[in-house]
Design an enzyme around this catalytic site. Structure first.
Site, mmCIF file in Angstrom:
data_model
loop_
_atom_site.group_PDB
_atom_site.id
_atom_site.type_symbol
_atom_site.label_atom_id
_atom_site.label_comp_id
_atom_site.label_asym_id
_atom_site.label_seq_id
_atom_site.Cartn_x
_atom_site.Cartn_y
_atom_site.Cartn_z
ATOM 1 N N VAL A 13 0.843 -1.211 0.000
ATOM 2 C CA VAL A 13 0.000 0.000 0.000
ATOM 3 C C VAL A 13 0.877 1.259 0.000
ATOM 4 O O VAL A 13 0.584 2.231 -0.715
ATOM 5 C CB VAL A 13 -0.961 -0.008 1.221
ATOM 6 C CG1 VAL A 13 -1.814 1.247 1.235
ATOM 7 C CG2 VAL A 13 -1.852 -1.243 1.181
ATOM 8 N N LYS A 102 -7.069 -1.196 10.179
ATOM 9 C CA LYS A 102 -8.358 -1.508 10.821
ATOM 10 C C LYS A 102 -8.179 -2.178 12.177
ATOM 11 O O LYS A 102 -8.998 -2.010 13.074
ATOM 12 C CB LYS A 102 -9.225 -2.406 9.926
ATOM 13 C CG LYS A 102 -8.620 -3.751 9.562
ATOM 14 C CD LYS A 102 -8.136 -3.777 8.170
ATOM 15 C CE LYS A 102 -7.199 -4.933 7.923
ATOM 16 N NZ LYS A 102 -6.678 -4.936 6.565
ATOM 17 N N VAL A 129 -11.297 0.114 5.581
ATOM 18 C CA VAL A 129 -12.421 -0.785 5.258
ATOM 19 C C VAL A 129 -12.701 -0.736 3.763
ATOM 20 O O VAL A 129 -12.855 0.350 3.193
ATOM 21 C CB VAL A 129 -13.705 -0.367 6.012
ATOM 22 C CG1 VAL A 129 -14.841 -1.343 5.706
ATOM 23 C CG2 VAL A 129 -13.468 -0.269 7.500
ATOM 24 N N GLY A 131 -10.841 -1.435 1.154
ATOM 25 C CA GLY A 131 -9.770 -1.051 0.221
ATOM 26 C C GLY A 131 -10.085 0.243 -0.506
ATOM 27 O O GLY A 131 -10.166 1.313 0.100
ATOM 28 N N ILE A 133 -12.852 1.136 -1.957
ATOM 29 C CA ILE A 133 -14.270 1.549 -1.979
ATOM 30 C C ILE A 133 -14.472 2.735 -1.038
ATOM 31 O O ILE A 133 -14.152 2.642 0.145
ATOM 32 C CB ILE A 133 -15.194 0.398 -1.516
ATOM 33 C CG1 ILE A 133 -14.969 -0.850 -2.360
ATOM 34 C CG2 ILE A 133 -16.650 0.821 -1.559
ATOM 35 C CD1 ILE A 133 -15.690 -2.085 -1.837
ATOM 36 N N GLY A 184 -1.147 -16.059 -4.003
ATOM 37 C CA GLY A 184 -1.003 -14.756 -3.329
ATOM 38 C C GLY A 184 -2.323 -14.110 -2.947
ATOM 39 O O GLY A 184 -2.356 -12.942 -2.564
ATOM 40 N N GLU A 187 -2.815 -15.066 2.780
ATOM 41 C CA GLU A 187 -1.533 -14.954 3.472
ATOM 42 C C GLU A 187 -1.033 -16.345 3.870
ATOM 43 O O GLU A 187 -1.828 -17.274 4.007
ATOM 44 C CB GLU A 187 -1.720 -14.151 4.776
ATOM 45 C CG GLU A 187 -2.395 -12.822 4.607
ATOM 46 C CD GLU A 187 -1.406 -11.684 4.422
ATOM 47 O OE1 GLU A 187 -0.195 -11.927 4.548
ATOM 48 O OE2 GLU A 187 -1.863 -10.568 4.147
ATOM 49 N N LYS A 202 -13.376 -4.618 10.679
ATOM 50 C CA LYS A 202 -13.951 -3.650 9.726
ATOM 51 C C LYS A 202 -15.416 -3.338 10.057
ATOM 52 O O LYS A 202 -15.833 -2.182 9.978
ATOM 53 C CB LYS A 202 -13.819 -4.210 8.299
ATOM 54 C CG LYS A 202 -12.360 -4.269 7.815
ATOM 55 C CD LYS A 202 -12.249 -5.080 6.532
ATOM 56 C CE LYS A 202 -10.840 -5.108 5.976
ATOM 57 N NZ LYS A 202 -10.666 -6.070 4.881
HETATM 58 N N1 HSE Z 1 -6.886 -9.168 4.033
HETATM 59 C C1 HSE Z 1 -7.882 -8.290 3.546
HETATM 60 C C2 HSE Z 1 -8.886 -9.047 2.695
HETATM 61 C C3 HSE Z 1 -7.360 -7.180 2.690
HETATM 62 O O1 HSE Z 1 -8.703 -10.219 2.380
HETATM 63 O O2 HSE Z 1 -9.874 -8.434 2.338
HETATM 64 C C4 HSE Z 1 -7.066 -5.906 3.369
HETATM 65 O O3 HSE Z 1 -8.042 -5.478 4.248
#
Ligand code: HSE
Length: 430
Positions: A13, A102, A129, A131, A133, A184, A187, A202
């Site tokens: 980011v 968050k 929250v 991304g 949006i 990817g 995680e 969130k």
């Molecule tokens: N790990 C989060 C998701 C992305 O899978 O939506 C960033 O908030």
């Protein structure tokens, strides 16, 4: 004179944000006032996708939040510590803060916003929250004249990606998770996503803005998707539903200020607007009076999308830092919540349930199930027996809206019946 940014973190980011700010032609002209003054990183030697003068980079993140020249601290390191401590220090030093964090905001919001209000600075969190949006600013501003009663979101891209692939491919959770990790989309340690914690962080933030009070994160009930099986996805599909991990914040009744705030896998009717949100996408449905329904949809993660949200916060601050620093905090931009929202205990809530039983295939089992539910005041919408697993009958029950406590008591009784082998699934229905 430029507005000086101190950016903490140059990961996905952070890199996306620096790229956006450096490539500012054709965007809002106020961005041209932004100066990327310091950037805090873990390692000075790591190869990077952005070019920054060596003098801008530092591994001493504290020196950034303590630097009197820095106007805005942009926290993009994530995690609880040292992010929380750095944010608080920046505030104490009179700096505005932009964060995508968050986890910190949902857990330490009270401490952070109390301190920010005292210091007369803003803490902006559009990127925390959904991304890219825009949903935080709309809740603070455009929607705030509405009496909001429900916020329902698909706000975790990883789990939505996994559930979508399980649905379309008929694959198991473990198989899709392993592949998502390779690609990817998940995680290496997927816990925060698949166990629902990220979505719970969130929805706490969204609920706080929608209902105008603080949310105690500990009171948000949270269930992830590990137990969602391909068998349930198939049954749900046949009954007219898709399974989604929903984050829900709603008033328990139109006249009450008490909320239900929760995250759980949910059977969503295929006709519902959230049923068609697939893959890594996010969507947030806000319902209130007089507006009715409004849905925000878009990319919930990713460098460019999240950088868009971070930079919009920076832009909002640049507009203010540039005018008069002594101006009182804008109530449509700052956080003025003082009190905690009351959250109802789960057992006192009404919900619809989907349950799958494995039973001996003998006369009277369906009758006994129906009787037990009936005796506990649980009204059934459907009860079907379509399949067998290893000679055990598979019975699926969908209830009407019932008290969760009544439903759980009925299940306890049913569990003790001799003919009941197991209860492999219990999911909620929207
Ligand atoms: N790990 C989060 C998701 C992305 O899978 O939506 C960033 O908030």
């Amino acid at each position: 004179m430029g507005i000086k940014l101190g950016i903490l973190g140059l990961g996905t980011v952070g890199t996306g944000t620096v790229q956006l700010l450096q490539d500012n032609i054709g965007r809002h002209s106020l961005l041209q006032l932004v100066e990327i003054y310091r950037v805090g990183v873990k390692s000075l030697d790591k190869p990077r996708d952005v070019t920054l003068p060596q003098s801008v980079l530092t591994t001493d993140l504290e020196s950034i939040v303590n630097d009197p020249e820095v106007d805005i601290v942009v926290e993009l390191i994530g995690g609880l510590e040292p992010a929380r401590e750095l944010i608080l220090k920046a505030i104490q030093n009179g700096k505005h803060v932009v964060t995508a964090n968050k986890a910190v905001i949902s857990r330490f919001g009270t401490e952070i916003f109390t301190s920010a209000n005292r210091q007369g600075v803003y803490v902006m969190l559009e990127a925390a929250v959904g991304g890219g949006i825009p949903v935080i600013q709309p809740l603070k501003q455009s929607l705030s004249v509405n009496r909001i009663h429900t916020v329902t979101g698909i706000i975790n891209g990883t789990t939505n990606y996994i559930l979508t692939r399980m649905q379309t491919e008929g694959s198991s959770f473990d198989a899709v998770l392993a592949d998502a990790q390779k690609l990817g989309y998940a995680e290496a340690d997927p816990t925060a996503d698949v166990d629902g914690w990220d979505a719970a962080d969130k929805i706490s933030i969204l609920a706080s803005l929608a209902f105008g009070g603080r949310i105690n994160r500990e009171e948000v009930s949270c269930e992830g998707i590990r137990q969602v099986s391909k068998t349930d996805i198939t049954y749900a599909n046949n009954l007219g539903f898709v399974i989604k991990l929903l984050a829900i914040a709603k008033k328990v009744s139109p006249t009450s200020s008490t909320l239900s705030v929760r995250v759980h896998p949910t059977l969503v009717p295929k006709t519902h607007p959230l049923a068609s949100i697939n893959g890594v996408y996010n969507a947030i449905l806000v319902e209130g009076e007089p507006l009715g329904q409004v849905m925000f949809f878009g990319p919930g993660a990713g460098a460019g999308a999240t950088a868009s949200a971070v930079s919009s916060d920076i832009l909002n601050l640049v507009a203010r830092v540039g005018s008069s620093e002594a101006a009182p905090l804008d109530p449509l931009l700052g956080c003025s919540h003082q009190d905690y929202c009351q959250i109802a205990p789960q057992n006192e809530l009404t919900a619809r349930f989907y349950t799958r039983f494995l039973t001996l295939d003998q006369p009277g089992v369906i009758g006994k199930l129906g009787t037990s539910f009936g005796q506990h005041g649980v009204s059934l919408e459907s009860i079907v027996q379509t399949g067998f697993q290893d000679k055990l009958a598979e019975i699926v029950v969908v209830t009407h809206d019932v008290l969760e406590g009544d439903f759980k008591q009925a299940l306890e009784e049913i569990r003790s019946f001799e003919a009941i082998h197991s209860i492999p699934s219990l999911l909620r229905v929207l």
